[in-house]
Design a protein around this motif. Structure first.
Motif, PDB file in Angstrom:
ATOM      1  N   ILE A   1     -33.017  -0.762  11.635  1.00 53.45           N
ATOM      2  CA  ILE A   1     -33.705   0.523  11.558  1.00 53.45           C
ATOM      3  C   ILE A   1     -32.768   1.571  12.147  1.00 53.45           C
ATOM      4  O   ILE A   1     -32.325   1.446  13.309  1.00 53.45           O
ATOM      5  N   LEU A   2     -32.434   2.579  11.366  1.00 57.88           N
ATOM      6  CA  LEU A   2     -31.450   3.577  11.774  1.00 57.88           C
ATOM      7  C   LEU A   2     -32.135   4.870  12.185  1.00 57.88           C
ATOM      8  O   LEU A   2     -33.112   5.296  11.550  1.00 57.88           O
ATOM      9  N   ASP A   3     -31.597   5.494  13.211  1.00 54.28           N
ATOM     10  CA  ASP A   3     -32.123   6.773  13.671  1.00 54.28           C
ATOM     11  C   ASP A   3     -31.009   7.512  14.395  1.00 54.28           C
ATOM     12  O   ASP A   3     -30.106   6.902  14.987  1.00 54.28           O
ATOM     13  N   PHE A   4     -31.039   8.824  14.351  1.00 60.05           N
ATOM     14  CA  PHE A   4     -30.044   9.637  15.038  1.00 60.05           C
ATOM     15  C   PHE A   4     -30.566  10.013  16.424  1.00 60.05           C
ATOM     16  O   PHE A   4     -31.748  10.325  16.599  1.00 60.05           O
ATOM     17  N   MET A   5     -29.660  10.000  17.392  1.00 55.65           N
ATOM     18  CA  MET A   5     -29.968  10.372  18.778  1.00 55.65           C
ATOM     19  C   MET A   5     -29.153  11.605  19.135  1.00 55.65           C
ATOM     20  O   MET A   5     -27.974  11.705  18.787  1.00 55.65           O
ATOM     21  N   GLU A   6     -29.773  12.546  19.828  1.00 55.88           N
ATOM     22  CA  GLU A   6     -29.085  13.770  20.234  1.00 55.88           C
ATOM     23  C   GLU A   6     -29.228  13.982  21.731  1.00 55.88           C
ATOM     24  O   GLU A   6     -30.287  13.715  22.315  1.00 55.88           O
ATOM     25  N   LEU A   7     -28.145  14.481  22.326  1.00 57.33           N
ATOM     26  CA  LEU A   7     -28.118  14.793  23.751  1.00 57.33           C
ATOM     27  C   LEU A   7     -27.716  16.244  23.937  1.00 57.33           C
ATOM     28  O   LEU A   7     -26.750  16.718  23.314  1.00 57.33           O
ATOM     29  N   ARG A   8     -28.430  16.946  24.793  1.00 62.38           N
ATOM     30  CA  ARG A   8     -28.048  18.315  25.135  1.00 62.38           C
ATOM     31  C   ARG A   8     -26.947  18.269  26.194  1.00 62.38           C
ATOM     32  O   ARG A   8     -26.950  17.426  27.086  1.00 62.38           O
TER      33      ARG A   8
ATOM     34  N   GLU B   1     -37.242   6.304  25.937  1.00 64.12           N
ATOM     35  CA  GLU B   1     -38.003   6.383  27.191  1.00 64.12           C
ATOM     36  C   GLU B   1     -37.115   6.734  28.372  1.00 64.12           C
ATOM     37  O   GLU B   1     -37.600   7.221  29.394  1.00 64.12           O
ATOM     38  N   HIS B   2     -35.831   6.497  28.275  1.00 63.69           N
ATOM     39  CA  HIS B   2     -34.915   6.912  29.336  1.00 63.69           C
ATOM     40  C   HIS B   2     -34.872   8.435  29.373  1.00 63.69           C
ATOM     41  O   HIS B   2     -34.437   9.083  28.410  1.00 63.69           O
ATOM     42  N   LYS B   3     -35.316   9.029  30.473  1.00 59.18           N
ATOM     43  CA  LYS B   3     -35.359  10.471  30.604  1.00 59.18           C
ATOM     44  C   LYS B   3     -33.962  11.083  30.610  1.00 59.18           C
ATOM     45  O   LYS B   3     -33.811  12.305  30.502  1.00 59.18           O
ATOM     46  N   PHE B   4     -32.977  10.228  30.732  1.00 54.15           N
ATOM     47  CA  PHE B   4     -31.598  10.687  30.623  1.00 54.15           C
ATOM     48  C   PHE B   4     -31.384  11.433  29.301  1.00 54.15           C
ATOM     49  O   PHE B   4     -30.629  12.412  29.239  1.00 54.15           O
ATOM     50  N   PHE B   5     -32.072  11.004  28.221  1.00 54.28           N
ATOM     51  CA  PHE B   5     -31.914  11.649  26.924  1.00 54.28           C
ATOM     52  C   PHE B   5     -32.609  13.010  26.873  1.00 54.28           C
ATOM     53  O   PHE B   5     -32.368  13.789  25.955  1.00 54.28           O
ATOM     54  N   ASP B   6     -33.464  13.301  27.836  1.00 52.66           N
ATOM     55  CA  ASP B   6     -34.156  14.595  27.877  1.00 52.66           C
ATOM     56  C   ASP B   6     -33.444  15.620  28.748  1.00 52.66           C
ATOM     57  O   ASP B   6     -33.827  16.794  28.755  1.00 52.66           O
ATOM     58  N   THR B   7     -32.454  15.176  29.501  1.00 56.03           N
ATOM     59  CA  THR B   7     -31.770  16.082  30.415  1.00 56.03           C
ATOM     60  C   THR B   7     -30.574  16.731  29.730  1.00 56.03           C
ATOM     61  O   THR B   7     -30.149  16.329  28.653  1.00 56.03           O
ATOM     62  N   GLU B   8     -30.044  17.738  30.384  1.00 51.66           N
ATOM     63  CA  GLU B   8     -28.838  18.404  29.900  1.00 51.66           C
ATOM     64  C   GLU B   8     -27.638  17.841  30.658  1.00 51.66           C
ATOM     65  O   GLU B   8     -27.587  17.911  31.879  1.00 51.66           O
ATOM     66  N   ILE B   9     -26.685  17.299  29.926  1.00 50.98           N
ATOM     67  CA  ILE B   9     -25.540  16.646  30.548  1.00 50.98           C
ATOM     68  C   ILE B   9     -24.620  17.703  31.148  1.00 50.98           C
ATOM     69  O   ILE B   9     -24.139  18.594  30.430  1.00 50.98           O
ATOM     70  N   PRO B  10     -24.339  17.649  32.459  1.00 48.04           N
ATOM     71  CA  PRO B  10     -23.471  18.650  33.097  1.00 48.04           C
ATOM     72  C   PRO B  10     -22.000  18.424  32.736  1.00 48.04           C
ATOM     73  O   PRO B  10     -21.614  17.337  32.293  1.00 48.04           O
ATOM     74  N   PRO B  11     -21.169  19.438  32.912  1.00 49.24           N
ATOM     75  CA  PRO B  11     -19.741  19.300  32.564  1.00 49.24           C
ATOM     76  C   PRO B  11     -19.047  18.168  33.302  1.00 49.24           C
ATOM     77  O   PRO B  11     -18.116  17.552  32.772  1.00 49.24           O
TER      78      PRO B  11
ATOM     79  N   HIS C   1     -28.649  24.899  20.277  1.00 47.32           N
ATOM     80  CA  HIS C   1     -28.159  24.482  21.583  1.00 47.32           C
ATOM     81  C   HIS C   1     -26.896  23.651  21.378  1.00 47.32           C
ATOM     82  O   HIS C   1     -26.595  23.217  20.262  1.00 47.32           O
ATOM     83  N   TYR C   2     -26.167  23.447  22.477  1.00 40.86           N
ATOM     84  CA  TYR C   2     -24.993  22.577  22.429  1.00 40.86           C
ATOM     85  C   TYR C   2     -25.474  21.131  22.510  1.00 40.86           C
ATOM     86  O   TYR C   2     -26.144  20.743  23.478  1.00 40.86           O
ATOM     87  N   THR C   3     -25.121  20.334  21.514  1.00 36.50           N
ATOM     88  CA  THR C   3     -25.600  18.950  21.464  1.00 36.50           C
ATOM     89  C   THR C   3     -24.481  18.005  21.075  1.00 36.50           C
ATOM     90  O   THR C   3     -23.455  18.404  20.498  1.00 36.50           O
ATOM     91  N   LEU C   4     -24.699  16.749  21.402  1.00 36.87           N
ATOM     92  CA  LEU C   4     -23.866  15.636  20.946  1.00 36.87           C
ATOM     93  C   LEU C   4     -24.785  14.678  20.197  1.00 36.87           C
ATOM     94  O   LEU C   4     -25.926  14.452  20.608  1.00 36.87           O
TER      95      LEU C   4
END
Length: 457
Positions: free
Chosen positions: A292-299, A420-430, A318-321
Motif C-alpha cells: 500500500i503506497l502513500d506519500f508522507m510530507e514533513l514541514r 501517529e508519531h507526532k514528529f511528522f506534525d512538527t516543523e523540522i528546525p534547521p 509551506h516549505y516541505t520535504l
C-alpha cells in the motif's frame, strides 16, 4: 670551632664595657645579655672585690646576687654585699645567664635524618590498609546512593516500567515487553555507536553551567523515542531530563544515525509468498496486493535560500520535504524512499525512488484515489474511494459494500501507525535538516517493532 665562629655577636652601642676578670673576653660590644658593674662604694665590700678579682662583670655573680628590676628594660642591680664568685679557674656555671650562641649549639645535638627507606611495622601497614579499604567502601556506597537518588529524581524509562499505557504514550511501543525486546536487540551494538559532537551537529552554544550526570544509554533511547512519539520541543526535553538543550540535540542526532544504521541494514521488502501467508481477512478480494503506497510530507525550516526555493510546496503553501512510504497488508513497513524537496511532483518521485524496480506484473499496489501516478507502473493498481486520506468514509460508501468498509478501516489504521508519531506534525528546525532523512526513516522503521503484525486470526 663554634666558639670561633659565633662567639662574638657585635651589637651597636655608643660605648663598650669590658670584663676585667682575667681570661674573660666578655664585652658589651659583642653581647647584649651581660651587665657590667662598677666596684661598690662600700669599703668593706670593695676590699672583698679586690681580694676576689679586681674587675666587674655580671656573669661572675650568682643569680641570687641580683635584684629584680622594677622595669623590664631596666638595668639589673646587684644586692648590697654581693661578691663575684664564678670564675674560669673554678669551673664556674651560671644557670641564670642566657647561654652564648656556641653554647646553645653545643647544648642541642643535631637531629638525625629520618630513614625513609626503613620498613614500617607490618601491624601499622595492615591497620592503614584496613582503614583505606573501609573508606573506599564507604565512598562507593555514598556514590551509589547519590546515583540512585539522581536516577529517581530524573525523568526516564524507570518511571513507567509498570504501565503499558504510559509506554504507549511516550514511545508508541505497544507494551513495556515489546520495548525491552527492542532494547535487547540493539544493546549489544551500542559499542559501535558514534557520538555526534556539538561541532558536527552545528548546534548553538550555551553558557557554562554545573555539570550534570550523563544519561544512561537506555534513557537516551527513551528521550529519542519521546521526541518521535510526542514531537516535544528541545526545551521541554531538556527540562524533563535535567540536561542542556545542546545535549538533547546531540542525543537525537546520535541516536537517529545509530538506529538508521542498525535498522536500515535489515531487508524490509517482503517476498510475495510471505505476504500471502500473513494476508489479513480484509484483503480476501485483493489477494494479489503486495504493498500500500502513500506519500508522507514533513514541514521544515530551510537554512539557505536555495533550499527554500526547492522545498516550497505550492499545494501546502509551506516549505516541505516529501517521501514515498510502502506498507504491507499485514502492517509491516516494506519500503521507505528518501525525502525530496516539496516542489517535486509525485510522478518524479515514483521514477527516481526505486519502487518501480521492486514491482512485478503479477503484483498489485493499492493507493489513495488522490494518488494519480499510473504511467510506468508495471503492475495492477487498486485505487479505491476509501483511500482518500480521510479518517471516515461517507455513509453512502459504507453502505455500498461492507467489505470495502472493513478494508478502509484496516488500511487507514496501517498508515496511521506511522503518522501517529507526532514528529511528522512538527516543523523540522534547521539544526536537524542534515539528519532529516535518518529521522524520517527511523520513525517509519520503528513501526515494525512498536506493534505486533496485523495477521489473520
Amino acid at each position: 670551632m663554634f666558639q670561633q665562629q659565633f662567639g662574638f655577636q657585635r651589637i651597636s652601642n655608643s660605648k663598650a664595657e669590658h670584663c676585667c676578670v682575667p681570661f674573660c673576653k666578655a664585652s658589651s660590644k659583642y653581647s647584649k645579655v651581660l651587665s657590667f658593674h662598677t666596684f661598690p662604694s662600700d669599703t668593706e665590700t670593695r676590699l672583698k672585690w679586690f681580694a676576689a678579682i679586681r674587675r666587674d662583670c655580671s656573669r661572675h655573680f650568682k643569680k641570687e646576687d641580683f635584684r629584680v628590676p622594677v622595669f623590664n628594660t631596666g638595668r639589673r642591680m646587684l644586692k648590697r654585699g654581693a661578691v663575684p664568685e664564678l670564675f674560669e679557674w673554678n669551673n664556674y656555671t651560671h644557670p641564670g645567664t642566657e647561654p652564648m650562641v656556641w653554647e646553645r649549639k653545643r647544648s642541642h645535638p643535631p637531629l638525625l635524618d629520618h630513614d625513609y627507606a626503613s620498613a614500617p611495622d607490618p601491624a601499622v601497614v595492615d591497620l592503614a590498609l584496613d582503614e583505606n579499604m573501609s573508606l573506599r567502601e564507604e565512598i562507593l556506597q555514598l556514590r551509589k546512593q547519590i546515583e540512585e537518588q539522581t536516577l529517581n529524581q530524573r525523568f526516564g524509562l524507570h518511571r513507567f516500567a509498570g504501565s503499558d499505557k504510559d509506554i504507549r504514550f511516550f514511545t508508541r511501543f505497544a507494551s513495556y515487553d515489546l520495548l525491552m525486546r527492542f532494547w535487547a536487540l540493539i544493546e549489544p551494538l551500542l559499542p559501535s555507536m558514534v557520538s555526534v559532537t556539538q561541532a558536527q551537529s552545528g548546534t548553538f552554544t550555551e553558557p557554562s553551567s554545573p555539570a550534570t550526570p550523563p544519561l544512561q544509554p537506555i534513557d537516551e533511547m527513551f528521550m529519542f523515542l519521546n521526541y518521535l512519539a510526542l514531537g516535544l520541543k528541545w526545551h521541554d526535553l531538556a527540562d524533563r531530563y535535567g540536561v542542556r538543550q545542546s545535549t538533547v540535540v546531540r542525543t537525537i542526532t546520535t541516536w537517529s544515525d545509530f538506529l538508521y544504521t542498525v535498522l536500515g541494514s535489515v531487508r524490509i521488502w517482503i517476498p510475495e509468498e510471505r505476504i500471502k501467508e500473513h494476508l489479513p481477512e480484509e484483503f480476501k478480494d485483493y489477494g494479489d496486493t503486495r504493498v500500500i503506497l502513500d506519500f508522507m510530507e514533513l514541514r521544515c525550516q530551510p537554512s539557505s535560500p536555495l533550499v527554500q526555493s526547492e522545498a516550497f510546496s505550492a499545494c501546502k503553501s509551506h516549505y516541505t520535504l516529501k517521501g514515498l512510504l510502502g506498507v504491507a497488508p499485514h502492517g509491516a513497513v516494506t519500503f521507505i524512499s528518501p525525502l525530496y524537496a516539496g516542489s517535486i511532483s509525485d510522478k518524479q518521485i515514483m521514477r527516481v525512488c526505486g519502487i518501480l524496480s521492486l514491482l512485478r506484473p503479477s503484483m498489485a499496489v493499492m493507493v489513495d484515489r488522490g494518488f494519480l501516478v499510473n504511467d510506468g507502473v508495471p503492475c495492477k493498481i487498486y485505487r479505491q474511494p476509501f483511500l482518500s486520506g480521510r479518517f471516515r468514509m461517507s455513509a453512502y460508501e459504507v453502505r455500498a459494500t461492507q467489505a470495502n468498509a472493513r478494508l478502509s478501516v484496516h488500511v487507514e489504521r496501517l498508515i496511521r501507525r506511522v503518522k501517529e508519531h507526532k514528529f511528522f506534525d512538527t516543523e523540522i528546525p534547521p539544526q536537524l535538516i542534515g539528519s532529516i532523512n535518518q529521522l524520517y526513516a527511523v520513525a517509519c522503521l520503528l513501526t515494525n517493532y512498536e506493534n505486533r503484525p496485523l495477521v489473520k486470526a
